[in-house]
Each structure stands twice: as C-alpha cells, then as structure tokens.
Design an enzyme around this catalytic site. Structure first.
Site, PDB file in Angstrom:
ATOM      1  N   HIS A  22      -7.033 -46.232   7.596  1.00 44.35           N
ATOM      2  CA  HIS A  22      -7.462 -44.891   8.027  1.00 44.35           C
ATOM      3  C   HIS A  22      -6.805 -43.800   7.178  1.00 44.35           C
ATOM      4  CE1 HIS A  22      -8.810 -41.898  11.045  1.00 44.35           C
ATOM      5  NE2 HIS A  22      -7.694 -41.271  10.701  1.00 44.35           N
ATOM      6  N   GLU A  23      -5.485 -43.873   7.070  1.00 42.97           N
ATOM      7  CA  GLU A  23      -4.768 -42.822   6.346  1.00 42.97           C
ATOM      8  C   GLU A  23      -5.046 -42.874   4.847  1.00 42.97           C
ATOM      9  OE1 GLU A  23      -3.547 -40.457   7.919  1.00 42.97           O
ATOM     10  OE2 GLU A  23      -3.514 -41.369   9.909  1.00 42.97           O
ATOM     11  N   HIS A  26      -8.031 -40.683   4.098  1.00 47.90           N
ATOM     12  CA  HIS A  26      -7.679 -39.269   3.912  1.00 47.90           C
ATOM     13  C   HIS A  26      -6.981 -39.051   2.569  1.00 47.90           C
ATOM     14  CE1 HIS A  26      -8.838 -38.310   7.955  1.00 47.90           C
ATOM     15  NE2 HIS A  26      -7.859 -38.988   8.531  1.00 47.90           N
TER      16      HIS A  26
END
Length: 452
Positions: A22-23, A26
């Site tokens: 997920h990170e 980003h």
C-alpha cells in the site's frame, strides 16, 4: 506457546507485506511525479531499523508496531500548508511540495496506495488459480424432505454445474452465486448419470441477510452431505455427564437425522432444560444418550461440545490454465470488492450486525489458520485482506485516502485550497472515528475469545 508464535509470525508477515504494498504505491507514484518524499515507514512507534536513500532524501523506517505505515511528503500536513511555512521554502522545495501540486497529481498519489492493493490481489488470485485450489465438489449428498430442492427434482448424487448459466466448480462458488439470487429465480444445470438436467427453483426472501446464510442448506434444503463429529467435550458440561466423547459421530437428535452442524445447534437451542436424545456412532456401535442443554451467562443454550463437520465427498484439486487464471484474478478481485462494500454498507444500515466486524486478533487467527493449511490458502487470505485494505482506504473519511480525494474534490469545486484549520479539524475527527472503529473491532475480538 508455539501456536501463538506461529500465529503472530503469520500475522506480522501478512500485515507488513500488505502495508508495504500500500505505502509503496503512494511512494513510487509520488517520486515519479516529482513530489519530495521525506519518510517511508512500515509500522508505527519506535524505529527498529532505519536507513537513508542513496541521495539522502528519504528516511526508510521499520517501526515496532506493525499495524500501519505511512509516507511523509513535503507539504502534506495541514501545519505545512500555512503561508508562513510556504514562504520559507526554496523555489526547488515549492516545486516539489505536495500541497502545491496540481489536483490530478495529488489525486494520483492518493489513489495509488489502494490501487496497489487491488493490483496485488489480482496477481495473488491469479497465483491461487494457477497453483490450484482444494475445493469441495458440488455433489449433492443430502436433501431435506419437502424442501424446495426436493420439490424441484434435485437428487442425491447430482453434480451442480452452473447457476443461471454461470459455471461453478466448488461448493463455495455455488453458494456465492445463490446468495445473489435470494428473493428471485435460479436455474441449476446439474449432471445426473452422465446427462445434463435443468432445474428451476424460487428462492424466497429471508429475514436474515443472504450474506449470513448458508443458502443451499437453509433456503433450498440441500447440502454436500456431512459427517458431524464431536471434536472436543468441555469438562463438567452436560455433554460430558451424558457420556459424549471426542470422536463420536452424531447420527440423530430426538429421532431426526443430523445432516449439518446448524441443524444440531438449532435443535439444542430449542431444548433448553429438557432432555434430548442423541444417537452417536462410536467404534462401529450405535449408542443412544440423554443430554440436557443449559443456558450460560450469555443466554446461549449449550451442551458443551465443539463439533467438526466433514464432507462425504473428498475435496478436489481445481487448477486453471494461463488465460482462465488471468481472468479469475480480475473477476475474483471485483467480486471481493463488491462483497466488501456490501458488507460495510449493511453494517452501517444495521442489516448485518456490527458484531461481525473483526479486528487484529481475528485477522491474526485467520493468518495462522491459512498458513497452517498451506501456501495457496495463505496467498488467498493475503488477497482478501488486500482487497479489504484497498476498499477501507477509499472510504471518504478524513486521514484515509478516500478523505484526501474528498478534499481534492472540494478544492476543485472551490477553485482554491481548503483552509488549513478546516483540514486540521476534520482530520482530527477522522482520526477519532478510525480509533473508535479499531477499539470496537478489538472489543469484538476479545468478546469472541471469551465466548469461545
């Protein structure tokens, strides 16, 4: 102790991997769009390990509490969006500050985290399809008398091939298809004596949400045919006093054949304080025992046994080819996304009890169990949790990625940036909501542990 360590390790591996995915979404999109990333952290709290990128710009951190993570970008926080802070930035820093980027760039960064979770789920489901899943075949083993299935002409031994023209390869897949048609009509295509047979059935509406039902059994009246075995007997319980022992196979209760666990539980619930006749098979001998169900402190009627059910038909390995596996990855991710959204919506409207919400303990238990079952099950579990993580982060709640998209939509409508004070207050509200949700989920986990 070893089991706890095993479960904890499976949980940490699962959560750390999915948070990293997920990170990284980003992180990589922000860097590619020229936004300055100052910190990439997996976990919260004290840093266990940390190191700098080659250019010295990014601090990578592995923190002690593996229940989240974050990417810190220049100009991301509300206190960095005040005019006095921005005035101190150099021209190069202003060009790379998150809050000074066009709306489309900030939206791309916000979407990237959940997007990577969905992409991970797609590839994980593909891998599951290619490696092969051990599935319960759609062979009918038992039909309840006077049930909808019996009246429609379904017979023991029929193999269900399709539900409303959608092919099904496992009992679980068939159940998911049936849930979508509760309150309507279904046509089952079955194989009987090497020939296809078409059967039409009407699924009446239910007071309980279909997601919480075993539709084939409780609505239509058929199941794969199960052997119900006593797995454990609690010390001092009514079951122990009646003479029930681990390994006993339950055949009848009050003269009725027992086809599944739910059937047995419902008859026990209806007999609190009254003797119930239970026929069991033990060492090839049928025994008739008398047991008296009692109500516990939570008003649950019990006899003090843990039951295990085993299908009459052996599981089959179902493996897909290259292109079918690719299709399955996309289709299964979409199905799980729809189901997750549906469950969230029904919890909000109380159509499904919020008591079904699970927290870190429930996720850890599932991680441990699927890891025990093997690599394919664990990968499937990771895919499911990744979908949940993606959907959760897209909810329009401040501090979540969906909240950021909401902010950007409002900014686009206003034609100028939102006030830093507004961002600060709403993010605090969002944080309180998320903390409240986590506390409630954790409370559910603890309650389930105490209820056994």
């Amino acid at each position: 102790m070893i089991e706890i360590l095993h479960t904890s390790l499976a949980f940490v591996v699962a959560i750390a991997l999915l948070i990293a995915v997920h990170e990284y979404g980003h992180f990589t999109v922000a860097r590619r769009l020229g936004i300055r990333v100052e910190k990439f952290s997996i976990g919260f709290g004290p840093a266990l390990f940390s190191w700098r990128s080659r250019d010295g710009e990014v601090l990578y951190v592995i923190a002690a509490i593996p229940l989240g993570g974050y990417v810190k970008m220049l100009g991301e926080n509300p206190d960095e969006q005040a005019e006095e802070f921005e005035s101190k930035l150099s021209a190069e820093e202003r060009a790379r500050s998150f809050n000074l980027q066009p709306v489309w760039k900030r939206a791309a960064v916000a979407v990237a985290g959940p997007g990577f979770n969905f992409v991970f789920a797609i590839f994980a489901f593909m891998l599951v399809a290619w490696l092969g899943q051990s599935v319960l075949p759609t062979i009918v083993g038992h039909i309840a008398p006077a049930s909808i299935a019996e009246q429609a002409g379904l017979q023991v031994g029929d193999r269900i091939l399709a539900v409303n023209r959608s092919s099904v390869h496992s009992w679980q897949q068939m159940e998911e298809q049936l849930k979508d048609h509760v309150g309507g009509q279904v046509q089952l295509r079955v194989q009987r004596d090497e020939r296809p047979v078409m059967l039409d059935m009407t699924l009446p509406r239910q007071s309980t949400d279909p997601l919480m039902l075993n539709v084939a059994d409780s609505v239509l009246g058929f199941d794969p045919g199960l052997t119900i075995k006593v797995d454990d007997v609690m010390s001092g319980s009514p079951a122990e006093r009646a003479g029930l022992k681990p390994g006993d196979i339950i055949r009848q209760i009050d003269g009725w054949p027992v086809a599944n666990v739910n059937q047995f539980i419902e008859r026990i619930k209806a007999s609190a304080g009254h003797d119930v006749s239970v026929v069991v098979l033990r060492d090839q001998t049928l025994l008739q025992l008398q047991v008296t169900p009692v109500s516990d402190d939570h008003q649950q009627v019990r006899i003090g046994v843990r039951l295990a059910s085993h299908a009459m038909h052996k599981a089959e390995l179902y493996r897909m080819g290259l292109f079918d596996g690719i299709s399955y990855g996309f289709v299964r991710t979409w199905q799980m996304t729809r189901m997750t959204l549906s469950v969230f919506g029904k919890m909000v409207t109380a159509a499904i009890s919020p008591d079904n919400l699970g927290g870190p303990i429930a996720i850890a238990q599932l991680a441990g169990r699927t890891a025990d079952l093997g690599l394919v099950y664990f990968i499937g579990f990771l895919a499911l949790i990744s979908v949940n993580l993606g959907v959760l982060n897209l909810l329009p709640v401040p501090i979540l990625d969906g909240g950021m998209l909401l902010y950007l939509g409002l900014e686009k409508l206003r034609g100028r940036a939102l006030p830093p004070k507004f961002l600060e207050i709403t993010q605090m509200i969002g944080l309180m909501l998320i903390i409240g949700l986590m506390v409630f989920a954790f409370y559910n986990d603890i309650s389930r542990l105490f209820r056994g």
